[in-house]
Design a protein around this motif. Structure first.
Motif, short mmCIF file in Angstrom:
data_model
loop_
_atom_site.label_atom_id
_atom_site.label_comp_id
_atom_site.label_asym_id
_atom_site.label_seq_id
_atom_site.Cartn_x
_atom_site.Cartn_y
_atom_site.Cartn_z
N ARG A 1 5.17 80.62 50.69
CA ARG A 1 5.58 81.59 49.67
C ARG A 1 6.42 80.88 48.61
NH1 ARG A 1 8.67 82.18 54.24
NH2 ARG A 1 10.95 82.11 53.92
N ASP A 2 6.61 81.59 47.51
CA ASP A 2 7.43 81.05 46.39
C ASP A 2 6.97 79.65 45.99
OD1 ASP A 2 8.93 83.37 46.64
OD2 ASP A 2 10.39 82.44 47.99
N ILE A 3 5.69 79.52 45.76
CA ILE A 3 5.12 78.21 45.41
C ILE A 3 5.49 77.86 43.96
CG2 ILE A 3 2.98 76.90 45.13
CD1 ILE A 3 1.80 78.61 47.38
N THR A 4 6.00 76.65 43.77
CA THR A 4 6.40 76.17 42.44
C THR A 4 5.71 74.85 42.15
OG1 THR A 4 8.37 75.17 43.44
CG2 THR A 4 8.64 77.33 42.43
N GLN A 5 5.33 74.67 40.88
CA GLN A 5 4.59 73.48 40.48
C GLN A 5 5.54 72.36 40.08
OE1 GLN A 5 1.27 73.21 40.80
NE2 GLN A 5 1.34 75.30 41.67
N PRO A 6 5.14 71.10 40.29
CA PRO A 6 6.02 69.98 39.93
C PRO A 6 6.03 69.73 38.42
CG PRO A 6 3.94 69.16 40.75
CD PRO A 6 3.88 70.65 40.92
N LYS A 7 7.09 69.11 37.96
CA LYS A 7 7.16 68.70 36.56
C LYS A 7 6.88 67.20 36.48
CE LYS A 7 12.19 67.96 36.76
NZ LYS A 7 13.49 68.33 36.17
N THR A 8 6.57 66.73 35.29
CA THR A 8 6.29 65.30 35.07
C THR A 8 7.53 64.63 34.50
OG1 THR A 8 3.95 65.74 34.69
CG2 THR A 8 4.84 63.65 33.86
N VAL A 9 7.92 63.51 35.11
CA VAL A 9 9.10 62.77 34.68
C VAL A 9 8.70 61.34 34.37
CG1 VAL A 9 11.40 61.95 35.33
CG2 VAL A 9 10.64 64.21 36.07
N TYR A 10 9.05 60.87 33.19
CA TYR A 10 8.76 59.49 32.79
C TYR A 10 10.00 58.64 33.05
CZ TYR A 10 4.54 61.22 30.55
OH TYR A 10 3.31 61.79 30.32
N LEU A 11 9.82 57.51 33.72
CA LEU A 11 10.91 56.61 34.07
C LEU A 11 10.74 55.27 33.37
CD1 LEU A 11 10.99 57.25 37.94
CD2 LEU A 11 12.43 58.32 36.19
N ASP A 12 11.85 54.59 33.21
CA ASP A 12 11.77 53.25 32.62
C ASP A 12 10.97 52.34 33.54
OD1 ASP A 12 13.33 54.07 30.52
OD2 ASP A 12 15.21 53.43 31.45
N PRO A 13 9.95 51.70 33.01
CA PRO A 13 9.15 50.82 33.87
C PRO A 13 9.97 49.60 34.31
CG PRO A 13 8.49 50.61 31.58
CD PRO A 13 9.46 51.74 31.61
N GLY A 14 9.64 49.06 35.46
CA GLY A 14 10.34 47.89 35.97
C GLY A 14 10.19 47.81 37.48
N PRO A 15 10.73 46.77 38.07
CA PRO A 15 10.56 46.56 39.52
C PRO A 15 11.23 47.64 40.37
CG PRO A 15 12.13 44.98 38.59
CD PRO A 15 11.49 45.66 37.43
N LYS A 16 12.23 48.34 39.82
CA LYS A 16 12.90 49.37 40.60
C LYS A 16 12.28 50.74 40.43
CE LYS A 16 17.44 47.17 40.89
NZ LYS A 16 18.91 47.34 40.68
N CYS A 17 11.32 50.86 39.55
CA CYS A 17 10.68 52.16 39.32
C CYS A 17 9.55 52.35 40.34
CB CYS A 17 10.12 52.25 37.90
SG CYS A 17 9.34 53.83 37.55
N ILE A 18 9.54 53.50 41.00
CA ILE A 18 8.51 53.82 41.99
C ILE A 18 7.80 55.09 41.53
CG2 ILE A 18 8.03 54.42 44.39
CD1 ILE A 18 10.53 52.87 45.17
N ALA A 19 6.52 54.98 41.26
CA ALA A 19 5.73 56.12 40.80
C ALA A 19 5.44 57.06 41.97
CB ALA A 19 4.43 55.65 40.17
N ALA A 20 5.22 58.33 41.67
CA ALA A 20 4.87 59.31 42.69
C ALA A 20 3.94 60.35 42.09
CB ALA A 20 6.13 60.00 43.24
#
Length: 606
Positions: free
Chosen positions: A543-562
């Protein structure tokens, strides 16, 4: 003519007495006489004269008939005493109890009406019976009987005695905490943890919670008055302050690992290096948040490894391993060890010092805690549950290595009847020195590299194994985001030292945790004596299903996409059957936040 049962003299035989008005205080101090004209000579009456006059008044009253005194002191409760408007004065205790009960019967509807209680910004109705609100009639009458009243006050005075109100404080607190809902926050307990040999403080933060003690008084008063009640949320701080944490770091934690300590025995000496000291020195907070240092000698021994072998023989508990689908006993052995209590106490005394870092210890015979005989009594004879989860990346990935390391740390653990198992307590800090590696972990709502990432998958696997064994869930917390590789709701994350997974062996038999793994799976099995027909899960709808938002992160070795995932709420019910009947049905509920879709790239223009 009679007064209170005694005959008065004829009116024409009564003496005429002229008296001066007396103000008789309720506090027992000297009575005052209203001023009159001065006697001849301009002299006022002496204090002795005033007292004699006051005493004369009482004497005159008593002289009017001994029946008047009997009237004033009739009954157990002083005359003029009321409770909730009910006149109890002049009655025996039994009569007063009946009178007060009659008054409470008249007020029954009002006293049983729900109370409107506002907790923070939320309002709820609380039924008095649900929280044990009641008037203790016997105690109230006893209080009325004990009310102070001097002779004149017993004749012409009055007093009101408050009723003695009882409440089940524990039930009231549960009700108010439930009403608080998500408005509050948990207390952050102070801690000092070591990363390698570097002490790091965890500073205390207050809980925002119900003032339980104050709430009892305001709820009692509101119930009697029939008025709404407001219970504010208050900050509750741990007993140890930020300044005290810093002091412990400066005066103990840092000096403790600044140099080795020499352990001397009759059979030789051993050097305890700073890394071993860091493993054994623990700072534990109690329920009130008081931080206390101690030496965990068991962890210290593990960190010293083979160093102690030159001076002592460690006892070994009897254990179990699974061979050919059956538990097989691993014999234990006796030993000779440094006295743990003495070592811990003396080591803690020298750790703050820069010089003289030597402790002397005595070797004593040591028996294993778990002998073969005791092990046989635990009744560990069959597998009662098993659970497997899959992980990607193969055994070579750091995340997979962390899962396997946790499995190895726990494999073969025996939990005795009544004992509570803590995963954090069992493994301790999962750092580089303990064989854990950097892998993605969720921090503040996004994936970042962190030592020990992936251990949550082992935690979830262990949780499910204990869940389907019917063992008591003590502490667990599902992930913020939903991952399809885990069963919804019935899963658990972990994070040192704030988040833990705990279960209690609530059976009469011992529990063996057996772990195994492949290149893509981790399995935990629980061995004991089977006491339930089955343990299953029934799910309610999402119940109460909510959709994800899109977030842009600074690219680099510490950035992990999902890729992101939807958020939702869901209930799961653990259904336990025995003897063909459902004997327990437990509800587990959780709400998952939508996991943002993280993209390691600059946000497109427009």
């Amino acid at each position: 003519m009679t007064l209170y049962g005694e005959k008065l003299p004829p009116a024409d035989d009564r003496p005429t007495v002229r008296v001066t008005a007396v103000n008789w205080p309720d506090d027992g101090s000297e009575p005052t006489v209203a001023p009159t004209s001065e006697p001849p000579g301009g002299r006022r009456r002496s204090r002795r004269g005033r007292l004699l006059l006051a005493g004369g008044i009482v004497a005159a009253v008593v002289a009017a008939g001994t029946g008047l005194g009997a009237y004033a002191y009739a009954g157990d409760v002083p005359r003029g005493t009321t409770v909730l408007g009910a006149e109890l004065g002049g009655r025996s205790r039994a009569e007063a109890v009946r009178a007060l009960r009659a008054e409470l019967d008249r007020r029954a509807a009002a006293l049983s009406a729900p109370i409107n209680v506002t907790v923070g910004e939320k309002s709820v109705e609380v039924k008095p019976a649900d929280v044990g609100l009641a008037i203790d009639v016997d105690a109230t009458v006893a209080a009325a009987a004990a009310a102070e009243a001097h002779p004149v006050s017993r004749l012409v005075g009055s007093r009101t005695v408050d009723p003695v109100v009882t409440v089940d404080a524990a039930r009231l607190d549960v009700t108010l905490q439930k009403a608080k809902g998500g408005q509050g926050r948990e207390m952050t307990m102070p801690a000092i943890i070591f990363t390698g040999t570097t002490p790091k403080p965890v500073y205390p933060k207050p809980a925002l919670t119900v003032d339980s003690a104050g709430a009892v008084d305001v709820v009692k008063a509101g119930w009697l008055a029939g008025k709404p009640v407001t219970v504010p949320l208050v900050e509750k701080w741990p007993a140890t302050t930020r300044e005290e944490v810093d002091r412990l770091v400066a005066e103990l934690a840092k000096p403790a690992v600044a140099a080795p300590v020499t352990l001397t025995t009759g059979r030789g000496s051993v050097t305890i290096p700073p890394a071993a000291i860091a493993s054994g020195l623990r700072f534990s907070a109690d329920d009130a948040g008081k931080l206390t240092p101690r030496v965990d000698v068991k962890r210290l021994r593990a960190a010293l490894g083979d160093r102690l072998a030159k001076i002592e023989v460690e006892p070994k508990d009897a254990g179990l391993t699974i061979s050919g689908g059956k538990p097989k006993v691993i014999p234990g052995r006796s030993g000779q060890q440094v006295d743990s209590a003495t070592l811990g106490r003396e080591l803690l005394a020298v750790l703050p010092k820069a010089d003289g870092r030597t402790v002397t210890a005595e070797l004593k015979p040591a028996e294993p805690e778990l002998t073969e005989a005791k092990l046989a009594e635990l009744g560990i004879k069959e597998r009662v549950s098993t659970f497997t989860t899959r992980f990607p990346g193969g055994l070579s990935s750091p995340r997979s290595q962390n899962i396997v390391q946790a499995a190895k740390d726990v494999d073969g653990t025996i939990v005795k009847p009544g004992e509570t198992f803590s995963l954090n307590g069992h493994t301790g800090e999962r750092g580089y020195d303990q064989g854990y590696q950097d892998a993605p972990t969720i921090v503040n709502g996004k994936l970042v590299p962190g030592v020990g990432g992936g251990v949550s998958q082992f935690t979830t696997t262990l949780f499910n194994a204990t869940y389907y064994a019917g063992l008591e869930d003590v502490e667990h917390k599902p992930h913020s985001f939903y991952f399809s590789r885990y069963p919804a709701v019935i899963e658990s994350t972990i994070y040192w030292p704030q988040l833990d997974f705990k279960f209690r062996n609530n059976t009469q038999y011992g529990v063996l945790i057996d772990t195994s793994y492949t290149a893509s799976t981790i399995t935990v099995s629980i061995w004991s004596t089977k006491i339930y027909d089955s343990v299953t899960t029934e799910y309610g709808p999402r119940r109460d299903i909510t959709q994800p938002k899109t977030v842009y992160l600074d690219p680099g070795p510490k950035c992990i996409a999902a890729a992101g995932s939807v958020g939702f709420a869901q209930d799961a019910y653990r259904v336990i059957k025995k003897g063909g009947k459902v004997i327990k049905r437990e509800k587990f509920s959780w709400r998952y936040d939508p996991e943002p879709r993280f993209i390691c790239a600059p946000k497109p223009a427009g």
